[in-house]
Design a protein around this motif. Structure first.
Motif, PDB file in Angstrom:
ATOM      1  N   LYS A   1     -30.177  72.505 -37.578  1.00 42.70           N
ATOM      2  CA  LYS A   1     -30.691  71.275 -38.181  1.00 42.70           C
ATOM      3  C   LYS A   1     -31.580  71.591 -39.397  1.00 42.70           C
ATOM      4  O   LYS A   1     -31.430  70.984 -40.459  1.00 42.70           O
ATOM      5  CB  LYS A   1     -31.484  70.479 -37.145  1.00 42.70           C
ATOM      6  N   ASN A   2     -32.463  72.566 -39.256  1.00 42.92           N
ATOM      7  CA  ASN A   2     -33.347  72.943 -40.368  1.00 42.92           C
ATOM      8  C   ASN A   2     -32.560  73.512 -41.541  1.00 42.92           C
ATOM      9  O   ASN A   2     -32.876  73.251 -42.702  1.00 42.92           O
ATOM     10  CB  ASN A   2     -34.408  73.939 -39.898  1.00 42.92           C
ATOM     11  N   HIS A   3     -31.528  74.283 -41.237  1.00 37.94           N
ATOM     12  CA  HIS A   3     -30.693  74.862 -42.284  1.00 37.94           C
ATOM     13  C   HIS A   3     -29.993  73.763 -43.094  1.00 37.94           C
ATOM     14  O   HIS A   3     -29.988  73.784 -44.327  1.00 37.94           O
ATOM     15  CB  HIS A   3     -29.650  75.805 -41.669  1.00 37.94           C
ATOM     16  N   ILE A   4     -29.420  72.811 -42.398  1.00 35.13           N
ATOM     17  CA  ILE A   4     -28.706  71.727 -43.073  1.00 35.13           C
ATOM     18  C   ILE A   4     -29.665  70.918 -43.933  1.00 35.13           C
ATOM     19  O   ILE A   4     -29.357  70.584 -45.078  1.00 35.13           O
ATOM     20  CB  ILE A   4     -27.997  70.824 -42.036  1.00 35.13           C
ATOM     21  N   ARG A   5     -30.813  70.600 -43.390  1.00 37.46           N
ATOM     22  CA  ARG A   5     -31.791  69.825 -44.166  1.00 37.46           C
ATOM     23  C   ARG A   5     -32.243  70.597 -45.402  1.00 37.46           C
ATOM     24  O   ARG A   5     -32.407  70.005 -46.469  1.00 37.46           O
ATOM     25  CB  ARG A   5     -32.952  69.427 -43.271  1.00 37.46           C
ATOM     26  N   PHE A   6     -32.451  71.897 -45.277  1.00 32.10           N
ATOM     27  CA  PHE A   6     -32.808  72.724 -46.433  1.00 32.10           C
ATOM     28  C   PHE A   6     -31.712  72.668 -47.491  1.00 32.10           C
ATOM     29  O   PHE A   6     -31.985  72.449 -48.678  1.00 32.10           O
ATOM     30  CB  PHE A   6     -33.066  74.172 -45.993  1.00 32.10           C
ATOM     31  N   GLU A   7     -30.471  72.856 -47.066  1.00 38.41           N
ATOM     32  CA  GLU A   7     -29.384  72.829 -48.050  1.00 38.41           C
ATOM     33  C   GLU A   7     -29.274  71.465 -48.711  1.00 38.41           C
ATOM     34  O   GLU A   7     -29.168  71.372 -49.932  1.00 38.41           O
ATOM     35  CB  GLU A   7     -28.054  73.216 -47.389  1.00 38.41           C
ATOM     36  N   GLU A   8     -29.287  70.405 -47.928  1.00 37.24           N
ATOM     37  CA  GLU A   8     -29.100  69.056 -48.488  1.00 37.24           C
ATOM     38  C   GLU A   8     -30.249  68.636 -49.395  1.00 37.24           C
ATOM     39  O   GLU A   8     -30.033  68.071 -50.459  1.00 37.24           O
ATOM     40  CB  GLU A   8     -28.921  68.028 -47.368  1.00 37.24           C
ATOM     41  N   ARG A   9     -31.464  68.871 -48.960  1.00 39.07           N
ATOM     42  CA  ARG A   9     -32.632  68.363 -49.686  1.00 39.07           C
ATOM     43  C   ARG A   9     -33.087  69.265 -50.820  1.00 39.07           C
ATOM     44  O   ARG A   9     -33.805  68.814 -51.717  1.00 39.07           O
ATOM     45  CB  ARG A   9     -33.792  68.150 -48.718  1.00 39.07           C
ATOM     46  N   ASP A  10     -32.687  70.532 -50.767  1.00 41.87           N
ATOM     47  CA  ASP A  10     -33.244  71.484 -51.710  1.00 41.87           C
ATOM     48  C   ASP A  10     -32.154  72.268 -52.458  1.00 41.87           C
ATOM     49  O   ASP A  10     -31.942  72.069 -53.650  1.00 41.87           O
ATOM     50  CB  ASP A  10     -34.177  72.435 -50.944  1.00 41.87           C
ATOM     51  N   LEU A  11     -31.447  73.127 -51.744  1.00 46.52           N
ATOM     52  CA  LEU A  11     -30.480  74.019 -52.382  1.00 46.52           C
ATOM     53  C   LEU A  11     -29.358  73.262 -53.092  1.00 46.52           C
ATOM     54  O   LEU A  11     -29.033  73.562 -54.240  1.00 46.52           O
ATOM     55  CB  LEU A  11     -29.900  74.991 -51.351  1.00 46.52           C
ATOM     56  N   PHE A  12     -28.764  72.274 -52.433  1.00 45.45           N
ATOM     57  CA  PHE A  12     -27.662  71.534 -53.057  1.00 45.45           C
ATOM     58  C   PHE A  12     -28.129  70.771 -54.291  1.00 45.45           C
ATOM     59  O   PHE A  12     -27.372  70.590 -55.235  1.00 45.45           O
ATOM     60  CB  PHE A  12     -27.008  70.583 -52.058  1.00 45.45           C
TER      61      PHE A  12
ATOM     62  N   ARG B   1     -31.967  82.793 -48.915  1.00 43.59           N
ATOM     63  CA  ARG B   1     -32.380  82.165 -47.655  1.00 43.59           C
ATOM     64  C   ARG B   1     -31.160  81.578 -46.937  1.00 43.59           C
ATOM     65  O   ARG B   1     -30.976  81.795 -45.733  1.00 43.59           O
ATOM     66  CB  ARG B   1     -33.416  81.072 -47.916  1.00 43.59           C
ATOM     67  N   ALA B   2     -30.322  80.840 -47.673  1.00 42.78           N
ATOM     68  CA  ALA B   2     -29.146  80.219 -47.064  1.00 42.78           C
ATOM     69  C   ALA B   2     -28.190  81.281 -46.516  1.00 42.78           C
ATOM     70  O   ALA B   2     -27.662  81.132 -45.405  1.00 42.78           O
ATOM     71  CB  ALA B   2     -28.431  79.324 -48.070  1.00 42.78           C
ATOM     72  N   LEU B   3     -27.971  82.349 -47.263  1.00 43.27           N
ATOM     73  CA  LEU B   3     -27.086  83.425 -46.805  1.00 43.27           C
ATOM     74  C   LEU B   3     -27.616  84.061 -45.523  1.00 43.27           C
ATOM     75  O   LEU B   3     -26.849  84.314 -44.585  1.00 43.27           O
ATOM     76  CB  LEU B   3     -26.924  84.486 -47.898  1.00 43.27           C
ATOM     77  N   ASN B   4     -28.916  84.308 -45.474  1.00 46.72           N
ATOM     78  CA  ASN B   4     -29.512  84.890 -44.275  1.00 46.72           C
ATOM     79  C   ASN B   4     -29.372  83.946 -43.085  1.00 46.72           C
ATOM     80  O   ASN B   4     -29.089  84.379 -41.961  1.00 46.72           O
ATOM     81  CB  ASN B   4     -30.990  85.228 -44.517  1.00 46.72           C
ATOM     82  N   GLU B   5     -29.555  82.655 -43.328  1.00 42.41           N
ATOM     83  CA  GLU B   5     -29.412  81.679 -42.252  1.00 42.41           C
ATOM     84  C   GLU B   5     -27.957  81.584 -41.791  1.00 42.41           C
ATOM     85  O   GLU B   5     -27.693  81.419 -40.598  1.00 42.41           O
ATOM     86  CB  GLU B   5     -29.949  80.318 -42.697  1.00 42.41           C
TER      87      GLU B   5
ATOM     88  N   THR C   1     -27.407  84.433 -39.401  1.00 44.62           N
ATOM     89  CA  THR C   1     -28.062  84.154 -38.129  1.00 44.62           C
ATOM     90  C   THR C   1     -27.278  83.129 -37.313  1.00 44.62           C
ATOM     91  O   THR C   1     -27.041  83.327 -36.114  1.00 44.62           O
ATOM     92  CB  THR C   1     -29.501  83.647 -38.367  1.00 44.62           C
ATOM     93  N   LEU C   2     -26.866  82.047 -37.955  1.00 44.28           N
ATOM     94  CA  LEU C   2     -26.162  80.981 -37.230  1.00 44.28           C
ATOM     95  C   LEU C   2     -24.800  81.428 -36.721  1.00 44.28           C
ATOM     96  O   LEU C   2     -24.361  81.004 -35.653  1.00 44.28           O
ATOM     97  CB  LEU C   2     -26.025  79.742 -38.118  1.00 44.28           C
ATOM     98  N   LEU C   3     -24.122  82.284 -37.465  1.00 44.57           N
ATOM     99  CA  LEU C   3     -22.801  82.749 -37.040  1.00 44.57           C
ATOM    100  C   LEU C   3     -22.883  83.847 -35.987  1.00 44.57           C
ATOM    101  O   LEU C   3     -21.980  83.987 -35.162  1.00 44.57           O
ATOM    102  CB  LEU C   3     -21.984  83.241 -38.233  1.00 44.57           C
ATOM    103  N   ASN C   4     -23.949  84.630 -36.029  1.00 40.73           N
ATOM    104  CA  ASN C   4     -24.040  85.789 -35.137  1.00 40.73           C
ATOM    105  C   ASN C   4     -24.981  85.576 -33.970  1.00 40.73           C
ATOM    106  O   ASN C   4     -25.153  86.476 -33.156  1.00 40.73           O
ATOM    107  CB  ASN C   4     -24.480  87.025 -35.925  1.00 40.73           C
TER     108      ASN C   4
END
Length: 152
Positions: free
Chosen positions: A107-118, A78-82, A85-88
């Motif tokens: 904003k949603n990507h950062i919150r996902f990484e901080e709250r979940d993936l990280f 999910r993070a890789l796909n985001e 998207t964010l870069l392109n």
């Protein structure tokens, strides 16, 4: 919904601090829209921020953090796909809608990484892997581009 503060491993704190600047980017975009700033001015800033900060940040995550869980991990995918998207995401100067979507996605990507993936990465990482993250995060002071502070 109130979120409990996250205790981040010291070795990952620099990468988390990068997220603060990216959240500010979302805020700046929305401020520019609110002030009815010419969309191209906002887009120029977004392009600068992507090249100077977002791209190097994503490279650290992709090279030193995501492999801890494995690229086949659903959250990593999910993070890789985001990231792609964010870069392109090509932003058009014709209206604010694309900028609003970009700001929300970031904003949603950062919150996902901080709250979940990280959290998952932090729990799975060995001390050596955490040290590698810290060593490869080239944390300099954030240097704002002040030519056009459209959000002020």
């Amino acid at each position: 919904m109130q979120h409990k503060p996250i205790k981040r491993a010291i070795e990952m704190q620099g990468v988390s601090r990068d997220h603060h600047h990216a959240l500010l980017l979302s805020w700046k975009i929305n401020k520019g829209i609110e002030k009815n700033v010419e969309p191209q001015r906002i887009i120029d800033y977004v392009h600068w921020f992507r090249n100077e900060y977002l791209l190097p940040h994503f490279e650290i995550e992709e090279k030193w953090m995501f492999p801890i869980l494995g690229n086949e991990n659903e959250k990593v995918q999910r993070a890789l796909n985001e990231h792609v998207t964010l870069l392109n995401d090509s932003l058009s100067a014709s209206n604010f809608h694309e900028l609003e979507i970009f700001a929300e996605n970031l904003k949603n990507h950062i919150r996902f990484e901080e709250r979940d993936l990280f959290q998952d990465i932090q729990l799975a990482a060995t001390k050596d892997e955490l040290k590698l993250i810290e060593q490869h995060h080239n944390e300099g002071d954030f240097c704002e581009r002040t030519q056009d502070e459209f959000w002020l």
